[in-house]
Every structure is written in structure tokens, then in C-alpha cells.
Design a protein around this motif. Structure first.
Motif, short mmCIF file in Angstrom:
data_model
loop_
_atom_site.label_atom_id
_atom_site.label_comp_id
_atom_site.label_asym_id
_atom_site.label_seq_id
_atom_site.Cartn_x
_atom_site.Cartn_y
_atom_site.Cartn_z
N PRO A 155 5.01 -16.93 -5.42
CA PRO A 155 6.45 -17.00 -5.18
C PRO A 155 6.75 -17.78 -3.90
O PRO A 155 6.01 -17.68 -2.91
N VAL A 156 7.80 -18.58 -3.94
CA VAL A 156 8.30 -19.29 -2.76
C VAL A 156 9.81 -19.14 -2.75
O VAL A 156 10.40 -18.67 -3.72
N SER A 157 10.46 -19.57 -1.69
CA SER A 157 11.89 -19.35 -1.54
C SER A 157 12.74 -19.96 -2.66
O SER A 157 13.78 -19.44 -3.00
N HIS A 158 12.29 -21.04 -3.25
CA HIS A 158 13.08 -21.71 -4.29
C HIS A 158 12.55 -21.46 -5.70
O HIS A 158 12.87 -22.19 -6.62
N SER A 164 5.48 -21.56 -6.81
CA SER A 164 4.57 -22.68 -6.63
C SER A 164 3.40 -22.45 -7.58
O SER A 164 3.04 -21.31 -7.86
#
Length: 85
Positions: A50-53, A56
Motif C-alpha cells: 500500500p502507498v498513499s495513492h 505499488s
């Protein structure tokens, strides 16, 4: 193993020029396919993080428990698949 590395650095290199898609996915799949055709029991792996947008993703190929393509970036994802074929 040195012959395997030759595949990873020669024929697979051209895959990096595919537009609009993750390079690691194409390179790992092509190397996996090439190795399997030549009788090597390689494994194709992919993982996500998980990444902010959103998330990945990363893909890699292994042979005999060693990563032969895509080691860079492997540490930042959780593997969700690693089938033999």
C-alpha cells in the motif's frame, strides 16, 4: 546460473522499452518464459504494497531459491503469488 544471467541481461533487455506498463512485470514474465522453455524450473513472483495513492507492485523471477531478475524493489512489497508455472 551464469547462463541464466545471460538470458536476464541480453534478450530480456529489450522488453524495457514497452510503453505504458510496469517494466518489472514484463521483464520477469519474459525471463520466466525463456527459462521454462529451456528446461529450468524458474518461478514467477509478484507482490504489492500500500502507498498513499493506492498500491505499488513489483514482479521478479527466481531459480533455485535465488532471485535472478527483479531483486531491486523486492523488499518493499509483500508477495501475493509465487507459482512454479
Amino acid at each position: 546460473q551464469s547462463r541464466v544471467m545471460d538470458y536476464g541481461t541480453s534478450g530480456v533487455g529489450g522488453v524495457a522499452h514497452l510503453a505504458g506498463a510496469p517494466v518489472c512485470l514484463h521483464r520477469a514474465l519474459v525471463l520466466h518464459w525463456m527459462l521454462r522453455r529451456r528446461g529450468f524450473a524458474s518461478r514467477f513472483h509478484y507482490g504489492i504494497a500500500p502507498v498513499s495513492h493506492g498500491f505499488s507492485a513489483h514482479a521478479w523471477t527466481s531459480l533455485d531459491g535465488e532471485i535472478v531478475m527483479g531483486a531491486d524493489g523486492r523488499e518493499r512489497v509483500v508477495e501475493i503469488s509465487g507459482g512454479a508455472g
